[in-house]
Design a protein around this motif. Structure first.
Motif, short mmCIF file in Angstrom:
data_model
loop_
_atom_site.label_atom_id
_atom_site.label_comp_id
_atom_site.label_asym_id
_atom_site.label_seq_id
_atom_site.Cartn_x
_atom_site.Cartn_y
_atom_site.Cartn_z
N ASN A 84 0.83 -1.19 0.00
CA ASN A 84 0.00 0.00 0.00
C ASN A 84 0.87 1.25 0.00
OD1 ASN A 84 -2.62 0.97 0.02
ND2 ASN A 84 -3.20 -0.30 1.79
N ALA A 85 0.27 2.38 -0.33
CA ALA A 85 0.95 3.67 -0.20
C ALA A 85 -0.13 4.73 -0.05
CB ALA A 85 1.80 3.98 -1.44
N TYR A 86 0.14 5.72 0.81
CA TYR A 86 -0.85 6.80 0.95
C TYR A 86 -0.15 8.13 1.18
CZ TYR A 86 -5.02 9.34 2.30
OH TYR A 86 -6.02 10.27 2.39
N ASN A 87 0.17 8.45 2.43
CA ASN A 87 0.72 9.79 2.70
C ASN A 87 1.97 9.73 3.56
OD1 ASN A 87 -0.24 9.07 5.14
ND2 ASN A 87 -1.63 10.81 5.41
N THR A 88 2.62 8.59 3.62
CA THR A 88 3.85 8.30 4.37
C THR A 88 3.63 8.11 5.87
OG1 THR A 88 4.71 10.50 4.92
CG2 THR A 88 5.24 9.64 2.70
N THR A 93 -1.79 -3.29 7.66
CA THR A 93 -2.00 -4.36 6.70
C THR A 93 -3.48 -4.48 6.39
OG1 THR A 93 -1.52 -6.68 6.28
CG2 THR A 93 -2.15 -6.13 8.52
N GLU A 94 -3.82 -4.78 5.16
CA GLU A 94 -5.22 -5.02 4.81
C GLU A 94 -5.33 -6.02 3.68
OE1 GLU A 94 -6.19 -0.84 4.15
OE2 GLU A 94 -6.60 -1.26 2.04
N ILE A 95 -6.51 -6.66 3.60
CA ILE A 95 -6.75 -7.66 2.57
C ILE A 95 -8.03 -7.28 1.84
CG2 ILE A 95 -7.09 -10.11 2.08
CD1 ILE A 95 -5.54 -10.78 4.57
N LEU A 96 -7.97 -7.32 0.52
CA LEU A 96 -9.10 -6.94 -0.31
C LEU A 96 -9.73 -8.17 -0.93
CD1 LEU A 96 -7.32 -4.00 -2.21
CD2 LEU A 96 -8.41 -3.95 0.03
N ALA A 147 -10.44 -15.38 -4.76
CA ALA A 147 -9.30 -14.51 -5.08
C ALA A 147 -9.25 -13.36 -4.08
CB ALA A 147 -9.45 -13.95 -6.50
N ILE A 148 -8.05 -13.09 -3.61
CA ILE A 148 -7.84 -11.97 -2.68
C ILE A 148 -6.61 -11.19 -3.09
CG2 ILE A 148 -8.90 -13.18 -0.72
CD1 ILE A 148 -5.87 -13.40 0.27
N LEU A 149 -6.53 -9.97 -2.59
CA LEU A 149 -5.36 -9.12 -2.81
C LEU A 149 -4.87 -8.64 -1.45
CD1 LEU A 149 -4.95 -6.44 -5.59
CD2 LEU A 149 -4.23 -5.97 -3.23
N PHE A 154 2.48 -0.62 4.23
CA PHE A 154 2.64 0.60 3.42
C PHE A 154 4.12 0.84 3.09
CE2 PHE A 154 -1.45 2.90 3.23
CZ PHE A 154 -2.23 2.04 3.99
N ILE A 155 4.45 0.76 1.82
CA ILE A 155 5.84 0.93 1.41
C ILE A 155 6.31 2.37 1.59
CG2 ILE A 155 5.32 1.40 -1.03
CD1 ILE A 155 7.77 -0.23 -1.80
N ASP A 156 5.40 3.33 1.55
CA ASP A 156 5.83 4.73 1.66
C ASP A 156 6.00 5.18 3.11
OD1 ASP A 156 3.09 4.75 2.21
OD2 ASP A 156 2.78 6.72 1.26
N ASN A 157 5.64 4.30 4.06
CA ASN A 157 5.90 4.60 5.47
C ASN A 157 7.20 3.88 5.86
OD1 ASN A 157 5.64 3.35 8.39
ND2 ASN A 157 4.63 5.35 8.39
N ASP A 158 8.15 4.60 6.42
CA ASP A 158 9.48 4.00 6.64
C ASP A 158 9.45 2.83 7.62
OD1 ASP A 158 10.43 5.79 4.85
OD2 ASP A 158 11.61 6.98 6.28
#
Ligand SMILES: [Zn+2]
Length: 187
Positions: A84-88, A93-96, A147-149, A154-158
């Motif tokens: 995921n990525a949003y605003n750093t 974690t989440e599953i869709l 099927a799930i995703l 979040f990759i943009d959060n260090d």
């Protein structure tokens, strides 16, 4: 059980989300996580097909078609892996899945349980953002098996990004356990 693993995006074509200051790309993290998951599932007796491709369902014919590959195999379950990525600052974690009340929803619950427990053990501040219904995702709409995703973190959060890099083995084990839990619940 035949498990199809689809690491999201495609190196050289589509990096996905990035962490510019830690120099991380989503396409690389999910590929390495997907390979680890594949080897753990194979050790547990599953058959695995892994495909990372820019062609999710026909839109980029130069590359192999992800949904067709899963449907033609045919896979018993389909696992797409993303960051995921949003605003750093947002973490977790989440599953869709398309519908929570479905086999995909049950699969998502089993994986969520293992993954959130493992993440909590690594860093008790990381939130479990739960399971979310999404009706607009190609890989969930054009696959015929549950099927799930997984948006692993979040990759943009260090802080999340460091877990995505340093704890891949634990993350892959947790996802693999969730998948085998689901299989045991069916049989
Ligand atoms: Zn992604």
């Amino acid at each position: 059980m035949k498990v199809f693993i689809n690491p999201g995006h495609m190196p050289g074509i589509d990096s996905g989300a990035v962490n510019g200051h830690l120099l991380l790309r989503e396409c690389d993290i999910v590929l390495s996580l997907g390979r680890l998951l594949a080897s753990k599932l194979e050790s547990a007796g599953c058959t695995v097909m892994l495909l990372q491709s820019d062609n999710l369902c026909g839109e980029a014919p130069a590359f192999p078609n992800v949904c067709h590959a899963a449907n033609n195999w045919p896979a018993d379950i389909f696992i797409s892996m993303h960051c995921n990525a949003y605003n750093t600052t947002v973490r977790g974690t989440e599953i869709l899945c398309r519908k929570e009340k479905s086999q995909a929803g049950i699969l998502a619950q089993h994986i969520r349980q293992q993954l959130s427990k493992t993440l909590h053990g690594i860093d008790s501040d990381i939130p479990d953002r739960g399971i979310k219904e999404r009706l607009d995702l190609i890989v969930l709409n054009h696959t015929v098996m549950p099927a799930i995703l997984i948006e692993v973190a979040f990759i943009d959060n260090d802080a999340d990004a460091r877990i995505l890099v340093e704890k891949q083995n634990s993350l892959a084990s947790a996802i693999a356990r969730g998948i085998t839990d689901y299989w045991c619940h069916l049989n």
